[in-house]
Write a protein that holds these residues in place. Sequence first.
Motif, short mmCIF file in Angstrom:
data_model
loop_
_atom_site.label_atom_id
_atom_site.label_comp_id
_atom_site.label_asym_id
_atom_site.label_seq_id
_atom_site.Cartn_x
_atom_site.Cartn_y
_atom_site.Cartn_z
N MET A 128 36.91 10.65 -6.39
CA MET A 128 35.64 11.38 -6.22
C MET A 128 34.72 10.23 -6.77
O MET A 128 33.32 10.72 -6.61
CB MET A 128 35.46 12.51 -6.69
CG MET A 128 36.45 13.71 -6.35
SD MET A 128 36.44 13.79 -4.15
CE MET A 128 37.66 15.17 -4.17
N SER B 36 41.67 12.36 -5.90
CA SER B 36 41.90 12.76 -4.72
C SER B 36 43.26 12.44 -3.90
O SER B 36 43.77 13.43 -3.03
CB SER B 36 40.67 12.64 -3.65
OG SER B 36 40.60 11.13 -3.53
N LYS C 209 34.28 7.37 -5.81
CA LYS C 209 33.91 6.34 -4.89
C LYS C 209 34.65 5.03 -5.01
O LYS C 209 34.62 4.19 -4.47
CB LYS C 209 32.25 6.08 -4.89
CG LYS C 209 31.26 7.11 -4.83
CD LYS C 209 29.83 6.80 -4.74
CE LYS C 209 29.01 8.08 -4.74
NZ LYS C 209 27.58 7.45 -4.87
N GLU D 250 32.59 9.92 -1.78
CA GLU D 250 34.06 10.05 -2.42
C GLU D 250 34.92 9.46 -1.47
O GLU D 250 34.92 9.45 -0.36
CB GLU D 250 34.11 11.72 -2.40
CG GLU D 250 33.08 12.27 -3.21
CD GLU D 250 33.30 13.75 -3.04
OE1 GLU D 250 33.91 14.35 -2.18
OE2 GLU D 250 32.80 14.62 -3.96
N SER E 290 37.11 7.60 3.54
CA SER E 290 36.15 8.23 2.54
C SER E 290 35.08 9.30 3.28
O SER E 290 35.05 9.15 4.40
CB SER E 290 35.24 6.70 1.95
OG SER E 290 34.08 7.43 1.34
#
Length: 416
Positions: free
Chosen positions: A281, A265, A283, A305, A322
């Motif tokens: 994405m 991202s 995490k 994410e 996030s």
Amino acid sequence: MKLKRFLLRYFPPGIILEYEQGGQLKTKALDLLDLTPHSNVDSIIEEIVRKEPLITDKRVPQLRELVGKLQKKLAEVYDSQFSLFKVLRAHILPLTNVAFNKNGTEFITGSYDRTCKVWDTGSGEEKFTLEGHRNVVYAIAFNLPYSDKIGTGSFDKTAKLWSAERGTLHHTFRGHTAEIVTLQFNPTSTMLGTGSMDTQAKLWDVETGVELCTLNGHTAEVIGMQFSQQGSDVLTASFDHTVCLWDSRSGKRTQQLVSHTAEISAAVFNWDATLVATASMDKKVKVWDVRQGRVMQTLGGHEDEVLDVAFDLPGHRLASASADATGRCWDIRGSFRLLCKLEGHEGEVSKVCFNPQGTRLLTASADKTARLWDCETGKQTQALEGHTDEIFSCAFNYEGNTIITGSKDNTCRVWK
């Protein structure tokens, strides 16, 4: 080589040497990223003189004075509260992005209405509208630090180069076969980079408008792009789960950073381009050693994410944002110690950035607020309220005393 003059750079601390070589005026930077108000000036001067032949004994007193000025600037305390200064109803359709010029006197907005507008920060007046794209204007940028040109990238598959002073069009860059979603100038403003949903990135000559090279190697959309401060390297981030590093002069790929298990991202260099931080994405946040092309540290803890990641200017700290409605801040000087969690938002946090001084973090959220946080403690110092829809963009000016927020409510707010 002959030294002509010194230029001071407050954020991050450094001194620019302007010198003449072979009849040409050139510059080089002395980065003082570890300088503090308590640093030993004598040892710093000694080290600089030992390494830098341009600085003669005659120049040492001037150098000492400049280092002192940098220390004084670093010692200033920035904890003032921001007040709403202007509400700008910028466009008839939703905004896509906002960006300041170097000193924050002007900013630009992109929109679904197919235009980019240039605004005077002090008066809140629109200076002019950049018209010509045939679809959403999504990616926008000033050519920092000069701020005399503006780049726009559109869903119409083209990018355009404009005069920031007159609003006139210099070039239209054609070659992508899908939407352009990211765009940046190199530090010397000789190149413009564009990234597209067509899986490619391209580098363009600012002066002539000619395509210099295509960065071809990703297998999915290119959603992020950044030049190193030195200008020799470019990173591209893609939904193919990877980040690629490229030589900006040849267009050849030098590294592919592979470890994430889902779409990237965001990806950013630190100041000296020795590290890259990535948000995904999956995490996770990862910090990479550029020279070795390997993961130095995987930073977990987010429950959803990770949407954004940012270094402070000296590269001592790293922050993340996030969809789990939180942010995080780490000290990355060796230990990768978690300094704090930013807890308080009631919706996903899509953007995070440091103020130039590195003392505050700014976050933008779907809960219609932007918030300021103490970097050490994670304590919220202020909530910027008033938008009536999701805030998707936020930024400090160069001095850190003005903030701009952009929202899906079609407005920008300027805070001072």
